[in-house]
Design a protein around this motif. Structure first.
Motif, short mmCIF file in Angstrom:
data_model
loop_
_atom_site.label_atom_id
_atom_site.label_comp_id
_atom_site.label_asym_id
_atom_site.label_seq_id
_atom_site.Cartn_x
_atom_site.Cartn_y
_atom_site.Cartn_z
N GLY A 127 20.45 -93.95 -22.80
CA GLY A 127 19.77 -93.23 -21.73
C GLY A 127 20.65 -92.17 -21.11
N ARG A 128 21.90 -92.54 -20.81
CA ARG A 128 22.82 -91.55 -20.22
C ARG A 128 23.13 -90.45 -21.22
NH1 ARG A 128 28.71 -93.39 -18.14
NH2 ARG A 128 29.07 -93.43 -20.40
N GLY A 129 23.30 -90.83 -22.49
CA GLY A 129 23.59 -89.82 -23.51
C GLY A 129 22.48 -88.79 -23.62
N ASN A 130 21.24 -89.23 -23.49
CA ASN A 130 20.12 -88.28 -23.56
C ASN A 130 20.14 -87.29 -22.41
OD1 ASN A 130 18.38 -88.07 -25.71
ND2 ASN A 130 17.29 -89.95 -25.23
N ILE A 131 20.48 -87.78 -21.22
CA ILE A 131 20.56 -86.86 -20.08
C ILE A 131 21.69 -85.86 -20.30
CG2 ILE A 131 21.00 -86.68 -17.61
CD1 ILE A 131 19.66 -89.40 -17.27
N TYR A 132 22.84 -86.35 -20.76
CA TYR A 132 23.96 -85.45 -21.05
C TYR A 132 23.56 -84.41 -22.10
CZ TYR A 132 27.35 -88.47 -18.60
OH TYR A 132 28.06 -89.19 -17.67
N ARG A 133 22.86 -84.86 -23.15
CA ARG A 133 22.49 -83.93 -24.22
C ARG A 133 21.57 -82.84 -23.71
NH1 ARG A 133 18.58 -83.34 -27.94
NH2 ARG A 133 17.47 -85.23 -27.33
N GLN A 134 20.60 -83.23 -22.89
CA GLN A 134 19.67 -82.23 -22.34
C GLN A 134 20.38 -81.27 -21.41
OE1 GLN A 134 16.35 -84.93 -21.00
NE2 GLN A 134 15.16 -83.35 -22.04
N ALA A 135 21.46 -81.72 -20.78
CA ALA A 135 22.22 -80.87 -19.87
C ALA A 135 23.25 -80.01 -20.61
CB ALA A 135 22.91 -81.72 -18.82
N GLY A 136 23.30 -80.13 -21.94
CA GLY A 136 24.25 -79.35 -22.71
C GLY A 136 25.63 -79.96 -22.78
N ARG A 137 25.79 -81.17 -22.28
CA ARG A 137 27.08 -81.86 -22.31
C ARG A 137 27.15 -82.68 -23.61
NH1 ARG A 137 27.15 -84.45 -16.29
NH2 ARG A 137 29.09 -85.38 -17.05
N THR A 138 27.19 -81.96 -24.74
CA THR A 138 26.98 -82.61 -26.02
C THR A 138 28.13 -83.53 -26.42
OG1 THR A 138 27.79 -80.61 -27.12
CG2 THR A 138 25.41 -80.86 -26.90
N ASN A 139 29.35 -83.20 -26.04
CA ASN A 139 30.47 -84.07 -26.41
C ASN A 139 30.35 -85.42 -25.71
OD1 ASN A 139 31.62 -82.14 -28.09
ND2 ASN A 139 32.93 -81.31 -26.48
N GLU A 140 30.00 -85.41 -24.42
CA GLU A 140 29.82 -86.67 -23.69
C GLU A 140 28.62 -87.44 -24.24
OE1 GLU A 140 30.78 -85.80 -19.14
OE2 GLU A 140 30.05 -84.02 -20.20
N ALA A 141 27.57 -86.72 -24.58
CA ALA A 141 26.40 -87.37 -25.16
C ALA A 141 26.76 -88.02 -26.49
CB ALA A 141 25.28 -86.34 -25.36
N PHE A 142 27.48 -87.27 -27.33
CA PHE A 142 27.88 -87.80 -28.63
C PHE A 142 28.69 -89.08 -28.47
CE2 PHE A 142 30.53 -88.13 -32.39
CZ PHE A 142 29.66 -87.81 -33.42
N ASN A 143 29.60 -89.09 -27.50
CA ASN A 143 30.42 -90.27 -27.27
C ASN A 143 29.57 -91.47 -26.87
OD1 ASN A 143 32.76 -88.86 -27.86
ND2 ASN A 143 33.22 -88.37 -25.72
N ASP A 144 28.56 -91.25 -26.05
CA ASP A 144 27.68 -92.36 -25.64
C ASP A 144 26.90 -92.90 -26.83
OD1 ASP A 144 28.44 -92.60 -23.02
OD2 ASP A 144 26.72 -91.52 -22.18
N PHE A 145 26.30 -92.01 -27.62
CA PHE A 145 25.54 -92.47 -28.79
C PHE A 145 26.46 -93.17 -29.79
CE2 PHE A 145 22.89 -88.52 -27.75
CZ PHE A 145 22.06 -89.23 -26.89
#
Length: 273
Positions: A127-145
């Motif tokens: 869930g958090r990774g999806n929010i990060y991804r939509q916000a363009g914070r792809t590195n943080e999103a990638f780490n969560d996934f």
């Protein structure tokens, strides 16, 4: 009007593909059965018999969320958390409601709290990774996934969303692997078929892309994205009549879906209509 090569084709298709997933794989899907008055009434009876049990409020809150009654859902999750401040599932459930309400900051705060209590909770990581991804914070999103996958989650959204990031980075072979894993875990979901199809197109594998887009339509023929993606393969093949027909259908399903609007405008003059 003629397009200037595969790069332009893929530019449009990548836009269509990258707009999949964010909302469709992580937001609350309304569910009449779970959100029915009868189901909620039975859950309310359980709560009445056990008013100090936080789990009852957590479950009923999820049912209210499925019914689209976010105010009551929040009330129940708040009560569950009040009764048990370490009920990490309630924080993650409340985060999803906040996300549906267009409050990503509140959602991230709740996901963070859930992960402070249980750092390996895959639902909160995804869930958090999806929010990060939509916000363009792809590195943080990638780490969560990635962490959710390392924890051996069985939730296909982790692979689907990591696949979207690989796709964004131009790593299409890795993206296809992730989408394929997502499909094996969630075979009835059209989103990873659309995602994998986009990466097949990037690798000029139109046959597999077309098969994936068609299967996405078979699974859910109400998604504008699937029809627009199918249309782009027709367009690559020079079949402007079928391309225009599919683009137009996508526009009817979602008049605001820009890849479909642009595709219909491109193919209208060459479609014979």
């Amino acid at each position: 009007m003629k397009l200037s090569g595969a790069v332009l084709f893929f530019a449009g298709l990548a836009l269509a593909g990258c707009q999949t997933g964010p909302a469709s794989t992580d937001l609350i899907r309304l569910d009449r059965a779970q959100g029915s008055e009868q189901n909620i009434a039975s859950l309310s009876a359980v709560i009445a018999a056990n008013p100090q049990d936080p789990e009852g409020y957590n479950v009923r809150g999820s049912a209210y969320g499925r019914a689209g009654d976010f105010r009551r859902a929040l009330d129940d999750f708040n009560r569950a958390i009040q009764l048990n401040p370490r009920l990490y599932q309630a924080y993650a459930n409340r985060a999803l409601v906040y996300r549906n309400m267009g409050k990503p900051s509140e959602a991230v705060n709740d996901y963070n709290t859930a992960l402070q209590i249980n750092p390996n909770y895959d639902v909160a990581l995804i869930g958090r990774g999806n929010i990060y991804r939509q916000a363009g914070r792809t590195n943080e999103a990638f780490n969560d996934f990635n962490k959710a996958i390392q924890q051996e989650t069985t939730d296909g959204r982790a692979w689907h969303n990591r696949g979207l990031i690989y796709q964004l980075r131009g790593q299409h072979a890795q993206a296809i692997e992730d989408f394929s894993k997502a499909i094996s875990l969630s075979p009835s979901s059209p989103e990873p078929y659309n995602g994998r199809g986009v990466s097949y197109v990037a690798l000029n594998d139109d046959d597999n892309a077309f098969a994936d887009f068609n299967h996405a339509i078979e699974l859910n023929d109400k998604l504008a994205e699937s029809w627009a993606n199918q249309a782009l393969v027709y367009e690559r093949k020079g079949d402007m009549a079928r391309a225009y027909k599919s683009y137009s259908h996508a526009v009817r399903l979602d008049p605001n879906y820009k890849p479909a609007q642009d595709g219909a405008a491109r193919t209208r003059g060459n479609s014979g209509t």
